[in-house]
Design an enzyme around this catalytic site. Structure first.
Site, PDB file in Angstrom:
ATOM      1  N   ARG A 110       9.503   9.747  -4.729  1.00 12.88           N
ATOM      2  CA  ARG A 110       9.895  10.970  -4.040  1.00 12.88           C
ATOM      3  C   ARG A 110       8.988  12.117  -4.481  1.00 12.88           C
ATOM      4  O   ARG A 110       8.719  12.298  -5.674  1.00 12.88           O
ATOM      5  CB  ARG A 110      11.341  11.306  -4.353  1.00 12.88           C
ATOM      6  CG  ARG A 110      11.920  12.404  -3.468  1.00 12.88           C
ATOM      7  CD  ARG A 110      13.362  12.695  -3.853  1.00 12.88           C
ATOM      8  NE  ARG A 110      14.211  11.526  -3.625  1.00 12.88           N
ATOM      9  CZ  ARG A 110      15.483  11.458  -4.082  1.00 12.88           C
ATOM     10  NH1 ARG A 110      15.989  12.435  -4.786  1.00 12.88           N
ATOM     11  NH2 ARG A 110      16.201  10.400  -3.824  1.00 12.88           N
ATOM     12  N   LYS A 138      -2.016   1.622  -7.648  1.00 17.37           N
ATOM     13  CA  LYS A 138      -2.139   0.298  -7.047  1.00 17.37           C
ATOM     14  C   LYS A 138      -3.217  -0.526  -7.740  1.00 17.37           C
ATOM     15  O   LYS A 138      -4.358  -0.102  -7.884  1.00 17.37           O
ATOM     16  CB  LYS A 138      -2.459   0.416  -5.557  1.00 17.37           C
ATOM     17  CG  LYS A 138      -2.454  -0.925  -4.831  1.00 17.37           C
ATOM     18  CD  LYS A 138      -2.467  -0.737  -3.328  1.00 17.37           C
ATOM     19  CE  LYS A 138      -2.453  -2.051  -2.588  1.00 17.37           C
ATOM     20  NZ  LYS A 138      -2.355  -1.890  -1.128  1.00 17.37           N
ATOM     21  N   ARG A 189      -2.114  -5.156   4.527  1.00 20.81           N
ATOM     22  CA  ARG A 189      -0.917  -5.138   5.347  1.00 20.81           C
ATOM     23  C   ARG A 189      -1.087  -4.169   6.514  1.00 20.81           C
ATOM     24  O   ARG A 189      -1.774  -3.171   6.417  1.00 20.81           O
ATOM     25  CB  ARG A 189       0.266  -4.702   4.473  1.00 20.81           C
ATOM     26  CG  ARG A 189       1.644  -4.921   5.079  1.00 20.81           C
ATOM     27  CD  ARG A 189       2.692  -4.853   3.994  1.00 20.81           C
ATOM     28  NE  ARG A 189       4.042  -4.897   4.544  1.00 20.81           N
ATOM     29  CZ  ARG A 189       4.849  -3.855   4.605  1.00 20.81           C
ATOM     30  NH1 ARG A 189       4.431  -2.671   4.156  1.00 20.81           N
ATOM     31  NH2 ARG A 189       6.066  -3.978   5.095  1.00 20.81           N
TER      32      ARG A 189
END
Length: 320
Positions: free
Chosen positions: A318, A183, A118
């Protein structure tokens, strides 16, 4: 492809995971031992985990199951399946030929020289240790109907991997698969077309199966392999067949029900659901609690202002 023929033949000889002397390899291929040595260096540049022991010869670190069209087609119907072992990009290959392809055509590769993810990022594509697969699809409803397509593809891939034993694989908005916050796979949907006409889509995926740590050392985020997510890895050809079948069925369903029919399925396997995240949109950072997606595929983020949808950007936990 001709320039790679000898190297691919050499890979086939080495794929069994046994030691092969340079002399024996040279005799099998009709070339010298010094030529074998030169080809070995290229294979290592391709990311093949090869080593040599004096007196024993060359060996790959683990046996390799090479992709085989006949084996895949014995397990799934596909209107056109091309295996191009060495390619620049499976997505680009189909994009360059979309006018000549039947709906559902697939391109597979063992190694991508210019794989991309991407936003034009490089997708690391070492030889034989992962799966690089792209599918062409014609969406008659047009380009607007392709909104959120990477989400439904993510659902299809994640559910397929779960059915094959990777029970904890999850999706990450908008186009990744994760395992234990690392990932595992990326999805790239590219399209072309004109307003009022059908959308021509190429749906690409790169799935880490058993990539060596040395090959992933330049990846700028935590990553993992399917071998870590499964007690027993499925055969690569069976995995490819299952993914092709799942993508075909999912895209047909998508044409019938749209993204609305996938929202619940996404939220059920959303890696970040109900977790504190930060959303990056350009230089802007928004912190909140991820609350899944809406019927348009937007990320729902709960902040002090309430729950709001966001279409663009990228999320991370976060603090990460």
């Amino acid at each position: 492809m001709k320039e790679h023929a000898t190297r691919l033949a050499l890979v086939k000889l080495l794929a069994d995971g046994q030691f092969h002397s340079g002399e024996a390899l040279g005799e099998s291929l009709g070339i010298s031992r010094s030529a074998i040595s030169k080809h070995i260096k290229v294979l290592q540049l391709w990311g093949l985990d090869l080593f040599r022991i004096q007196g024993k010869g060359y060996c790959v670190s683990t046996p390799i199951e090479l992709l085989d069209c006949d084996k895949i087609l014995s397990q799934v119907k596909c209107p056109q399946l091309e295996l191009i072992p060495i390619i620049d990009s499976t997505n680009q290959y189909l994009l360059d030929r979309f006018g000549l392809l039947p709906k559902g055509a697939v391109c597979l590769a063992e190694y991508q020289q210019a794989g991309r993810g991407r936003r034009g990022r490089q997708w690391l594509s070492p030889f034989g240790s992962n799966l690089y697969l792209s599918m062409y699809w014609r969406l008659d409803a047009g380009m607007a109907a392709a909104m959120g397509l990477s989400l439904i593809v993510g659902v299809a891939i994640a559910e397929t991997l779960q059915s094959l034993g990777a029970n904890e694989v999850r999706v990450k908005w908008p186009n990744d698969l994760y395992y234990k916050d690392k990932k595992l796979a990326g999805i790239l949907v590219e399209m072309t077309g004109q307003a009022g006409d059908a959308a021509h889509l190429v749906i690409g995926m790169g799935l880490n199966i058993d990539m060596p740590d040395t090959e992933g050392s330049d990846i700028g985020q935590a990553w993992t392999n399917l071998s870590q997510a499964c007690d027993k890895l499925p055969e690569r050809n069976h995995l490819a067949a299952e993914l092709i079948d799942s993508l075909q069925k999912t895209l047909i369903t998508y044409e019938q029900v749209g993204l609305d029919g996938f929202v619940e399925r996404w939220n059920r396997i959303d890696n970040f659901l109900n977790r504190p995240v930060k959303l990056l949109i350009g230089q802007r950072v928004i912190e909140g609690i991820a609350r899944g997606i809406d019927k348009q595929g937007a990320l729902l983020l709960e902040t002090e202002s309430g729950i709001e949808p966001y279409i663009g950007g990228e999320i991370s936990l976060r603090g990460c």
